[in-house]
Design a protein around this motif. Sequence first.
Motif, PDB file in Angstrom:
ATOM      1  N   MET A   1       1.026  -1.244  -0.067  1.00  0.00           N
ATOM      2  CA  MET A   1       0.031   0.096   0.082  1.00  0.00           C
ATOM      3  C   MET A   1       0.769   1.139  -0.072  1.00  0.00           C
ATOM      4  O   MET A   1       1.834   1.109   0.578  1.00  0.00           O
ATOM      5  CB  MET A   1      -0.861  -0.139   1.175  1.00  0.00           C
ATOM      6  CG  MET A   1      -2.059   0.968   1.163  1.00  0.00           C
ATOM      7  SD  MET A   1      -3.107   0.951   2.545  1.00  0.00           S
ATOM      8  CE  MET A   1      -3.707  -0.709   2.821  1.00  0.00           C
ATOM      9  N   ASP A   2       0.399   2.326  -0.712  1.00  0.00           N
ATOM     10  CA  ASP A   2       1.296   3.522  -0.745  1.00  0.00           C
ATOM     11  C   ASP A   2       0.762   4.637   0.192  1.00  0.00           C
ATOM     12  O   ASP A   2      -0.378   5.065   0.088  1.00  0.00           O
ATOM     13  CB  ASP A   2       0.893   4.036  -2.258  1.00  0.00           C
ATOM     14  CG  ASP A   2       1.815   5.193  -2.426  1.00  0.00           C
ATOM     15  OD1 ASP A   2       2.712   5.503  -1.700  1.00  0.00           O
ATOM     16  OD2 ASP A   2       1.577   5.754  -3.557  1.00  0.00           O
ATOM     17  N   PHE A   3       1.709   4.769   1.410  1.00  0.00           N
ATOM     18  CA  PHE A   3       1.270   5.867   2.287  1.00  0.00           C
ATOM     19  C   PHE A   3       1.894   7.243   1.889  1.00  0.00           C
ATOM     20  O   PHE A   3       3.412   6.778   1.850  1.00  0.00           O
ATOM     21  CB  PHE A   3       1.584   5.427   3.703  1.00  0.00           C
ATOM     22  CG  PHE A   3       0.523   4.115   4.067  1.00  0.00           C
ATOM     23  CD1 PHE A   3      -0.660   4.498   4.819  1.00  0.00           C
ATOM     24  CD2 PHE A   3       1.102   3.053   3.888  1.00  0.00           C
ATOM     25  CE1 PHE A   3      -1.227   3.526   5.275  1.00  0.00           C
ATOM     26  CE2 PHE A   3       0.304   2.086   4.381  1.00  0.00           C
ATOM     27  CZ  PHE A   3      -1.069   2.266   4.907  1.00  0.00           C
ATOM     28  N   ARG A   4       1.494   8.318   1.768  1.00  0.00           N
ATOM     29  CA  ARG A   4       2.176   9.312   1.313  1.00  0.00           C
ATOM     30  C   ARG A   4       1.340  10.845   2.099  1.00  0.00           C
ATOM     31  O   ARG A   4       0.388  10.761   2.295  1.00  0.00           O
ATOM     32  CB  ARG A   4       2.493   9.614   0.001  1.00  0.00           C
ATOM     33  CG  ARG A   4       1.221   9.719  -0.996  1.00  0.00           C
ATOM     34  CD  ARG A   4       1.558  10.122  -2.517  1.00  0.00           C
ATOM     35  NE  ARG A   4       1.971   8.817  -2.913  1.00  0.00           N
ATOM     36  CZ  ARG A   4       2.715   8.548  -4.198  1.00  0.00           C
ATOM     37  NH1 ARG A   4       2.371   9.685  -4.936  1.00  0.00           N
ATOM     38  NH2 ARG A   4       2.987   7.503  -4.593  1.00  0.00           N
ATOM     39  N   THR A   5       1.973  12.045   2.178  1.00  0.00           N
ATOM     40  CA  THR A   5       1.353  12.986   2.387  1.00  0.00           C
ATOM     41  C   THR A   5       0.952  13.741   1.237  1.00  0.00           C
ATOM     42  O   THR A   5       1.718  13.389   0.131  1.00  0.00           O
ATOM     43  CB  THR A   5       2.657  14.054   3.148  1.00  0.00           C
ATOM     44  OG1 THR A   5       3.611  14.163   2.601  1.00  0.00           O
ATOM     45  CG2 THR A   5       3.046  13.363   4.598  1.00  0.00           C
ATOM     46  N   GLN A   6       0.141  14.526   1.600  1.00  0.00           N
ATOM     47  CA  GLN A   6      -0.460  15.474   0.343  1.00  0.00           C
ATOM     48  C   GLN A   6      -0.657  16.725   1.132  1.00  0.00           C
ATOM     49  O   GLN A   6      -1.366  17.006   2.034  1.00  0.00           O
ATOM     50  CB  GLN A   6      -2.023  14.887  -0.189  1.00  0.00           C
ATOM     51  CG  GLN A   6      -2.365  15.903  -1.213  1.00  0.00           C
ATOM     52  CD  GLN A   6      -3.629  15.308  -1.798  1.00  0.00           C
ATOM     53  OE1 GLN A   6      -3.672  13.852  -1.965  1.00  0.00           O
ATOM     54  NE2 GLN A   6      -4.480  15.975  -2.297  1.00  0.00           N
ATOM     55  N   THR A   7      -0.047  17.715   0.526  1.00  0.00           N
ATOM     56  CA  THR A   7      -0.214  19.206   1.252  1.00  0.00           C
ATOM     57  C   THR A   7      -1.169  19.734   0.606  1.00  0.00           C
ATOM     58  O   THR A   7      -1.898  19.486  -0.516  1.00  0.00           O
ATOM     59  CB  THR A   7       1.284  19.891   0.826  1.00  0.00           C
ATOM     60  OG1 THR A   7       1.239  20.188  -0.565  1.00  0.00           O
ATOM     61  CG2 THR A   7       2.488  19.489   1.282  1.00  0.00           C
ATOM     62  N   LEU A   8      -1.821  20.483   1.529  1.00  0.00           N
ATOM     63  CA  LEU A   8      -3.319  21.208   1.349  1.00  0.00           C
ATOM     64  C   LEU A   8      -3.342  22.523   1.836  1.00  0.00           C
ATOM     65  O   LEU A   8      -2.772  22.588   3.115  1.00  0.00           O
ATOM     66  CB  LEU A   8      -4.261  20.429   1.809  1.00  0.00           C
ATOM     67  CG  LEU A   8      -5.666  20.386   1.451  1.00  0.00           C
ATOM     68  CD1 LEU A   8      -5.878  19.877  -0.256  1.00  0.00           C
ATOM     69  CD2 LEU A   8      -6.685  19.620   2.297  1.00  0.00           C
ATOM     70  N   ALA A   9      -3.769  23.482   1.241  1.00  0.00           N
ATOM     71  CA  ALA A   9      -4.061  24.824   1.988  1.00  0.00           C
ATOM     72  C   ALA A   9      -5.238  24.874   2.766  1.00  0.00           C
ATOM     73  O   ALA A   9      -6.248  24.151   2.493  1.00  0.00           O
ATOM     74  CB  ALA A   9      -4.039  26.079   0.708  1.00  0.00           C
ATOM     75  N   ALA A  10      -5.258  25.811   3.485  1.00  0.00           N
ATOM     76  CA  ALA A  10      -6.537  25.795   4.501  1.00  0.00           C
ATOM     77  C   ALA A  10      -7.684  25.927   3.579  1.00  0.00           C
ATOM     78  O   ALA A  10      -7.704  26.952   2.461  1.00  0.00           O
ATOM     79  CB  ALA A  10      -6.354  27.094   5.357  1.00  0.00           C
ATOM     80  N   GLY A  11      -8.801  25.340   3.690  1.00  0.00           N
ATOM     81  CA  GLY A  11     -10.097  25.440   3.302  1.00  0.00           C
ATOM     82  C   GLY A  11     -10.018  24.713   1.857  1.00  0.00           C
ATOM     83  O   GLY A  11     -10.947  24.664   0.868  1.00  0.00           O
TER      84      GLY A  11
END
Length: 485
Positions: A1-11
């Motif tokens: 399984m691929d676990f990774r972070t994904q950056t996201l702006a507020a809202g």
Amino acid sequence: MDFRTQTLAAGGLPAVAADALLVVMVGDGIPASLDAPLAAAAKEAVAQGDLVLKAGRSLYLHRVAGLKAARTVLAVAGDGSAKAFKAAVAAGVTAVKGLGVRHLAVACAGSEALGEAHAEALVAAVSDAVYVYRATKPSASEAPKLERVSLLCAKPEATVLQRGLARGEAIANGVTLARECANRPGNVCTPTYLAEQAKALGKEFGFKIEVLERKDVEKLGMGSFVAVAKGSEEPLKFIVLRYNGGAKTQAPVVLVGKGITFDTGGISIKPSPEMDEMKYDMGGAASVLGTFRAVGELKPKLNLVGLIPACENMPSGTATKPGDVVKSMSGQTIEILNTDAEGRLVLCDALTYAERFKPAAVVDIATLTGACVIALGHHHSGLFTADDELAGELQAAGRQALDTCWRMPLDEEYDEALKTHYADIANVGPRAGGSITAAMFLKRFTAKYRWAHLDVAGTAWKSGAAKGSTGRPVPLLTHFVLSQA
């Protein structure tokens, strides 16, 4: 399984493109930071009684207006701890398991920045929730597999969280290996099978593997280990794994895992009900293999040795009898009053063998006593050691791994119960304090190094509807090993 972070702006949650969005809500109310469509859905669910804002509760919502993700799960974490976050993620994944979810996005609302521990906890929760045993049940129904999990975060958190995900994935792979070994029936997971798994790990990660046969252990004087194996036609194996990640002069940490691949009790035979669960009596050995799997991925800078005395405990015309006296590798003689107290008999010779490595510390892991289950239930593993510093290190590792242990007494007075007229030591005492007297037996073979014993009889597997191996204490052991690097 691929676990990774994904950056996201507020809202940015409404625009997240995933098969499902899991939002973990921290606190005792609806977080003020929750994006408008989610906040509206949460308020309506609470107002209608569909969602109770208590830790562990969750709610599945389909096609929430304003969200790109078709499926949404709201899960309540209570406080912002890694433990609470793990429980919330587990509840959320359970809600979508069996649906067509291949990509799951996970966000946290109402909490300060997440840390490595939260990321590791997420991997543990997801891996546990989606695990299905199929080795001897190929007909098991199979839902679409979850392939990718994204942990949504702000850009400054991404590096730290990705590090936690990587550690969590290595540990989860180790836990899965331990579970796969322990869940296999005794006619599949034999001592030979465990040796094959060790060799496979050696080939994949470059470990040095040695497998000693019966003639080898007899030559070493392991009369106690051999006594347990005498009743079985399955050949015993003494498995040695070595990971050399530190300097040649660095003393290794040694892990010793009880590898009784099936335990009938021998001549002191067990009652028939639930005897099938005695295939889990190699849980200690499985945890050593699983920890080596995690270490192979993480590559810490230390030296690690794994010792697995593996055999079956069977009744037959050649089996050891109650009252027999055997000589251990240490030279101490043992009167075997109960052949169902066999784990300590295989471990004691392995503990003596460990002396040759001049170890920094030795930890043995065993599904050793039902008495430990009575004392601690199924939450904490039992920890026995006379070394306060080592106890603290193992307890700290357990807390960090969310795989806890509880320290039990090891006072000299308990040693009186093991006295016998016919040998240096008896292999059992009275029922009272049974887990402690078992540890006191092992302690007699550990005078030359720092030593601790983990009794995992209550934590290595579950019974009932959820029957199966847990893979514990691979997380605890891995964190302990990493702390020694």
